[in-house]
Design a protein around this motif. Sequence first.
Motif, PDB file in Angstrom:
ATOM      1  N   HIS A  80       0.838  -1.199   0.000  1.00  0.00           N
ATOM      2  CA  HIS A  80       0.000   0.000   0.000  1.00  0.00           C
ATOM      3  C   HIS A  80       0.874   1.251   0.000  1.00  0.00           C
ATOM      4  O   HIS A  80       0.568   2.240  -0.691  1.00  0.00           O
ATOM      5  N   SER A  82       3.740   1.618  -1.255  1.00  0.00           N
ATOM      6  CA  SER A  82       4.470   1.786  -2.519  1.00  0.00           C
ATOM      7  C   SER A  82       3.534   2.099  -3.686  1.00  0.00           C
ATOM      8  O   SER A  82       3.957   2.158  -4.840  1.00  0.00           O
ATOM      9  N   SER A  83       2.241   2.296  -3.366  1.00  0.00           N
ATOM     10  CA  SER A  83       1.246   2.588  -4.406  1.00  0.00           C
ATOM     11  C   SER A  83       0.744   4.026  -4.266  1.00  0.00           C
ATOM     12  O   SER A  83       1.185   4.779  -3.395  1.00  0.00           O
ATOM     13  N   ASN A  84      -0.204   4.359  -5.119  1.00  0.00           N
ATOM     14  CA  ASN A  84      -0.832   5.686  -5.050  1.00  0.00           C
ATOM     15  C   ASN A  84      -2.113   5.671  -4.223  1.00  0.00           C
ATOM     16  O   ASN A  84      -2.849   6.658  -4.200  1.00  0.00           O
ATOM     17  N   ASN A  85      -2.390   4.560  -3.572  1.00  0.00           N
ATOM     18  CA  ASN A  85      -3.622   4.433  -2.797  1.00  0.00           C
ATOM     19  C   ASN A  85      -3.617   5.376  -1.594  1.00  0.00           C
ATOM     20  O   ASN A  85      -2.573   5.666  -1.016  1.00  0.00           O
ATOM     21  N   GLN A  86      -4.820   5.818  -1.212  1.00  0.00           N
ATOM     22  CA  GLN A  86      -4.973   6.700  -0.056  1.00  0.00           C
ATOM     23  C   GLN A  86      -5.329   5.864   1.179  1.00  0.00           C
ATOM     24  O   GLN A  86      -5.436   4.640   1.114  1.00  0.00           O
ATOM     25  N   ASP A 189       1.628  10.726   2.828  1.00  0.00           N
ATOM     26  CA  ASP A 189       2.688  11.018   1.858  1.00  0.00           C
ATOM     27  C   ASP A 189       4.071  10.933   2.508  1.00  0.00           C
ATOM     28  O   ASP A 189       5.012  10.391   1.917  1.00  0.00           O
ATOM     29  N   LYS A 192       4.952   7.255   3.174  1.00  0.00           N
ATOM     30  CA  LYS A 192       5.382   6.524   1.977  1.00  0.00           C
ATOM     31  C   LYS A 192       6.867   6.727   1.695  1.00  0.00           C
ATOM     32  O   LYS A 192       7.511   5.881   1.060  1.00  0.00           O
TER      33      LYS A 192
END
Length: 238
Positions: A80, A82-86, A189, A192
Amino acid sequence: MENKTSKYFKYAIGEILLVVIGILIAVQINSWNEHRKSKSNEIKTLTQLNIDLKSNYDEIVEMTEFLSQRNQDGEKILKHLSSNNQVSDSLKYWVESFSSGNIFNNANTTYKNLENSNENLISNDSIRLKITLIYEGDFANIHRREKMVYEEYFPNYKRELLKNFKTSPVMDKWLENQTLEVNTPINLDDLKQNEAYKNVAVELLNFRLLRLRWLNQTIERLEALIKTIDEEIEHLNQ
């Protein structure tokens, strides 16, 4: 007179032989009773021991399932991040799951009784050695590795967790309109990009993988020992 003496001598020898035979029979009966009692105690001990071992087996199997699930959720956290998911409820659940642990409750009453007994309650040396190796080797190692988790890996992970996640509910009003933000990233952000959190998560995950390998080896040895003890009980009952 000689004839009477001879008869008396033969009678005396006969009496002595009867007494000796009676003593030998009594000794044999006593020995048989002691053997039967010893055999009965051994069967009882092995039966109770296998109950404990089977309880430990079931618990260790549950532990492997628990640790496997925790690691799956840990992998989902890293994926999660490493993804663009919120932020999602799933992420909160995974964080809660990955942060939890368990403790091995070793059923060892029968083994402790064996240790404290002055009698040789288990006659089979090979089985006695295997039992000792399971308790003093495998089970002791499980406790040592748990200690490592709670004294080393968990503190490192919890420290980064507290820095990056909200860990208590936020109340708009007391007991009204609760907005639960447990396990919510303070700043997703930033998280991440946070290698410190990722590193301690990976360390915990990898150590759990090692524990799973060791636990599965213990499960195999337990299965073999339980089967061996069952066979020994069957043999003693014959």
